[in-house]
Design an enzyme around this catalytic site. Structure first.
Site, PDB file in Angstrom:
ATOM      1  N   GLU A 197      -7.075  -9.730  -3.123  1.00  0.00           N
ATOM      2  CA  GLU A 197      -8.150 -10.251  -4.295  1.00  0.00           C
ATOM      3  C   GLU A 197      -7.087 -11.240  -5.394  1.00  0.00           C
ATOM      4  O   GLU A 197      -6.966 -10.951  -6.348  1.00  0.00           O
ATOM      5  CB  GLU A 197      -8.704  -8.610  -4.735  1.00  0.00           C
ATOM      6  CG  GLU A 197      -7.416  -7.990  -5.954  1.00  0.00           C
ATOM      7  CD  GLU A 197      -6.068  -7.759  -4.865  1.00  0.00           C
ATOM      8  OE1 GLU A 197      -6.041  -7.800  -3.599  1.00  0.00           O
ATOM      9  OE2 GLU A 197      -5.457  -6.357  -5.364  1.00  0.00           O
ATOM     10  N   HIS A 231       0.736  -1.211  -0.253  1.00  0.00           N
ATOM     11  CA  HIS A 231      -0.160   0.272   0.022  1.00  0.00           C
ATOM     12  C   HIS A 231       1.284   1.635  -0.178  1.00  0.00           C
ATOM     13  O   HIS A 231       0.488   2.149  -0.661  1.00  0.00           O
ATOM     14  CB  HIS A 231      -0.067   0.283   1.641  1.00  0.00           C
ATOM     15  CG  HIS A 231      -1.740  -0.947   1.259  1.00  0.00           C
ATOM     16  ND1 HIS A 231      -3.616  -0.635   0.834  1.00  0.00           N
ATOM     17  CD2 HIS A 231      -2.308  -2.752   1.107  1.00  0.00           C
ATOM     18  CE1 HIS A 231      -4.187  -1.405   0.196  1.00  0.00           C
ATOM     19  NE2 HIS A 231      -3.533  -3.097   0.551  1.00  0.00           N
ATOM     20  N   ALA A 291      13.768  -7.982  -1.911  1.00  0.00           N
ATOM     21  CA  ALA A 291      14.815  -7.712  -3.351  1.00  0.00           C
ATOM     22  C   ALA A 291      14.537  -6.208  -3.737  1.00  0.00           C
ATOM     23  O   ALA A 291      13.805  -5.898  -3.632  1.00  0.00           O
ATOM     24  CB  ALA A 291      14.466  -8.962  -3.835  1.00  0.00           C
ATOM     25  N   ASP A 348      -5.197   6.163   1.660  1.00  0.00           N
ATOM     26  CA  ASP A 348      -5.881   4.799   0.862  1.00  0.00           C
ATOM     27  C   ASP A 348      -6.955   4.073   2.157  1.00  0.00           C
ATOM     28  O   ASP A 348      -6.776   4.665   2.954  1.00  0.00           O
ATOM     29  CB  ASP A 348      -4.691   3.814   1.513  1.00  0.00           C
ATOM     30  CG  ASP A 348      -4.357   2.459   1.469  1.00  0.00           C
ATOM     31  OD1 ASP A 348      -3.531   1.959   1.024  1.00  0.00           O
ATOM     32  OD2 ASP A 348      -5.160   1.668   1.512  1.00  0.00           O
ATOM     33  N   SER A 387       2.668  -6.222  -7.673  1.00  0.00           N
ATOM     34  CA  SER A 387       3.801  -7.047  -8.882  1.00  0.00           C
ATOM     35  C   SER A 387       3.531  -7.257 -10.042  1.00  0.00           C
ATOM     36  O   SER A 387       3.847  -7.315 -10.539  1.00  0.00           O
ATOM     37  CB  SER A 387       4.194  -8.492  -7.771  1.00  0.00           C
ATOM     38  OG  SER A 387       4.050  -7.872  -6.173  1.00  0.00           O
TER      39      SER A 387
HETATM   40  N1  UDP Z   1       8.834  -6.009  -3.532  1.00  0.00           N
HETATM   41  C1  UDP Z   1      10.034  -4.805  -3.057  1.00  0.00           C
HETATM   42  N2  UDP Z   1      11.033  -6.418  -2.959  1.00  0.00           N
HETATM   43  C2  UDP Z   1      11.131  -7.715  -2.102  1.00  0.00           C
HETATM   44  C3  UDP Z   1       9.336  -7.394  -1.652  1.00  0.00           C
HETATM   45  C4  UDP Z   1       8.328  -6.907  -2.471  1.00  0.00           C
HETATM   46  O1  UDP Z   1      10.710  -4.458  -3.660  1.00  0.00           O
HETATM   47  O2  UDP Z   1      11.351  -7.843  -2.228  1.00  0.00           O
HETATM   48  C5  UDP Z   1       7.477  -4.192  -3.607  1.00  0.00           C
HETATM   49  C6  UDP Z   1       6.995  -4.587  -4.677  1.00  0.00           C
HETATM   50  O3  UDP Z   1       7.912  -3.893  -5.832  1.00  0.00           O
HETATM   51  C7  UDP Z   1       5.817  -4.156  -4.187  1.00  0.00           C
HETATM   52  C8  UDP Z   1       5.763  -4.224  -3.203  1.00  0.00           C
HETATM   53  O4  UDP Z   1       6.737  -4.934  -2.618  1.00  0.00           O
HETATM   54  O5  UDP Z   1       5.782  -3.075  -5.247  1.00  0.00           O
HETATM   55  C9  UDP Z   1       4.201  -5.806  -2.958  1.00  0.00           C
HETATM   56  O6  UDP Z   1       2.930  -5.362  -3.571  1.00  0.00           O
HETATM   57  P1  UDP Z   1       2.347  -6.114  -4.106  1.00  0.00           P
HETATM   58  O7  UDP Z   1       0.972  -6.047  -4.147  1.00  0.00           O
HETATM   59  O8  UDP Z   1       3.061  -7.280  -4.752  1.00  0.00           O
HETATM   60  O9  UDP Z   1       2.101  -7.791  -2.348  1.00  0.00           O
HETATM   61  P2  UDP Z   1       1.384  -7.360  -0.963  1.00  0.00           P
HETATM   62  O10 UDP Z   1       2.935  -6.974  -0.767  1.00  0.00           O
HETATM   63  O11 UDP Z   1       1.084  -6.042  -1.109  1.00  0.00           O
HETATM   64  O12 UDP Z   1       1.433  -8.686  -1.209  1.00  0.00           O
END
Ligand code: UDP
Length: 483
Positions: A384, A22, A343, A114, A365
């Protein structure tokens, strides 16, 4: 300088929620609007502000009007956002009073909020400030969710695994009850409150782009009657290596060594595996992934975040859950790289050596995969994500399913493991395949590249997302003139 002192410049506030999925897109969104000439202020907490300060300073250096305002918390109050893995259930109400004081002091033209700040709509509407709704998700999933709620097709099937058709959508979308989030059919006070938060807002800001889901944009706007500005993919505002390497938080691997590792590989040969900022797999599931990867025999970068442990709840990686000699073998053969922790996802995805992305289908992602032109292996878990999987596989035709069938909250142990054979089959299918399989993989890659081109065009001057961002700024300007 506040909005009254700068009549020509629209002043926008951005109030991100905690947690990677978020916070990250909202920061990017604030940067997008600053690049369109708005004055953007990111409302942060004392602990979150330093996480993106360097990026914002770089934007300031190139003349963007963007800044961070860290809310001052009451003495002894605990900031709600320890790190990027803060969960959607985090209570942020400690920010309520500091936010109110800040808004009384500086009245922006709008505030983008948000929806997980569940208390914020009432406060902001009470101050008569334009509130823009932001969920962080895309449009297809909203359409699916809305129609499931409206028509309740999941109540008409005999078992959790019997497919049902989601009625009324532009495509034939089938789901099973086991893939639905518990809140999909929910009409509780909590869910209705959040929905009302959108209805009473000035409109919704969406991180997607028109060309990705045009039929659903039309459906969302016409059938569902949502006023919206579609301004993504916002991740494309990260144009230099430093922004990409530091996005979210400092990566656990030095970006140069990560890039060097990739530079040695053939184009499109590496599989990137990450399940976002929240998901936790058990050691048993990780073992299955490791075996599947080894059997598929393709190079990979695998990001292992927090690990679920039955007896102790979640904890950082520590035990030896890999197959015997796995790490030594992948190191020696240079076949694999494991990143424990965070990462630099954008840097990796955009590298020419990366040929596919195994993802949990978090919306950020998913969109980052689309923007990088890589086909995906979909492994949805919660939120979702099963809807996003449908978009990637059935609508866009740029991904294959690993075979995850059960919605589970990110912090609960999965009922069933996805076995190593499924991992191997999906990787081979997407990374190479033979006969018809090869043609299928080539076609998916071609389509993925096409969407990446469209994504880039959307955010360029004259592109659909760029025009929507300008349209919102213009609308805010005209509201100000009417006031
Ligand atoms: N992300 C990153 N490095 C990591 C893990 C996640 O940069 O090791 C970033 C990814 O690029 C994305 C966000 O964190 O922008 C994760 O958001 P996403 O909606 O994909 O999944 P959530 O973490 O909310 O399940």
């Amino acid at each position: 300088m506040d909005s009254e002192e700068a009549p020509g410049v629209v002043e926008m506030f951005f109030f991100p929620f905690v947690g990677g999925g978020h916070q990250i897109p909202m920061i990017d969104t604030a940067r997008v609007f600053a690049s369109h000439g708005a004055k953007s202020t990111i409302i942060a907490t004392p602990t979150s502000a330093p996480l993106f300060q360097k990026t914002i300073s770089r934007d300031q250096q190139i003349g963007r009007q963007i800044s961070i305002h860290a809310l001052r918390l009451p003495q002894d109050a605990v900031s709600p956002d320890a790190d990027m893995s803060a969960t959607p259930f985090t209570d942020t109400s400690v920010l309520q009073e500091p936010l109110r004081l800040f808004l009384l002091d500086r009245r922006p033209d709008c505030i983008v909020v948000d929806w997980f700040h569940r208390w914020a709509a009432e406060l902001i509407d009470g101050l008569r400030i334009k509130r823009i709704f932001f969920t962080g998700g895309g449009i297809f999933s909203r359409c699916v969710m809305d129609n499931v709620r409206r028509h309740t097709p999941h109540e008409k099937v005999g078992s959790d695994y019997e497919p049902f058709l989601v009625p009324g959508l532009p495509d034939r979308i089938e789901l099973t009850r086991s893939q639905l989030p518990p809140f999909a059919g929910e009409n509780s006070g909590r869910v209705n409150n959040m929905r009302k938060g959108e209805e009473t807002s000035f409109g919704s800001l969406i991180n997607s782009f028109y060309e990705l889901e045009p039929a659903y944009v039309a459906y969302f706007r016409k059938e569902m009657g949502k006023k919206s500005w579609i301004i993504g993919p916002v991740s494309l505002c990260n144009r230099n290596v430093a922004d990409k390497a530091e996005r979210g938080k400092q990566a656990s691997i030095d970006e140069q060594s990560c890039l060097r590792w990739l530079d040695d590989k053939e184009p499109d040969s590496v599989l990137y595996i990450s399940f976002g900022s929240l998901a936790r797999f058990s050691p048993q599931q990780l073992l299955e992934i490791a075996h599947g990867l080894e059997a598929s025999n393709h190079p990979f970068i695998w990001v292992v975040g927090k690990i679920f442990n039955k007896s102790e709840g979640t904890r950082e990686e520590e035990e030896n859950w890999l197959p015997d000699g796995f790490e030594e073998r992948i190191k020696e053969s240079k076949k694999g790289l494991i990143i424990r922790g965070w990462a630099p996802q954008l840097l990796i995805l955009e590298h020419a050596a990366v040929g596919a992305f195994m993802t949990h289908c978090g919306w950020n992602s998913t969109l980052e995969g689309v923007s990088s032109g890589v086909p995906m292996i979909t492994w949805p878990i919660s939120a979702e994500q099963f809807f996003n999987e449908k978009l990637v596989t059935d609508v866009l035709g740029i991904g294959v399913r690993v075979g995850s069938v059960e919605w589970m909250s990110f912090n609960v142990e999965k009922k069933a493991l996805v076995g190593r054979e499924k991992v191997e089959v999906a990787v081979k299918r997407l990374m190479g395949g033979d006969g018809d399989g090869a043609a299928e993989a080539v076609e998916m890659r071609r389509r993925a590249r096409e969407f990446a081109e469209k994504a880039k065009r959307a955010v360029e001057e004259g592109g659909s997302s760029s025009e929507d961002a300008d349209a919102l700024i213009e609308e805010l300007k005209s509201c100000r003139n009417e006031a």
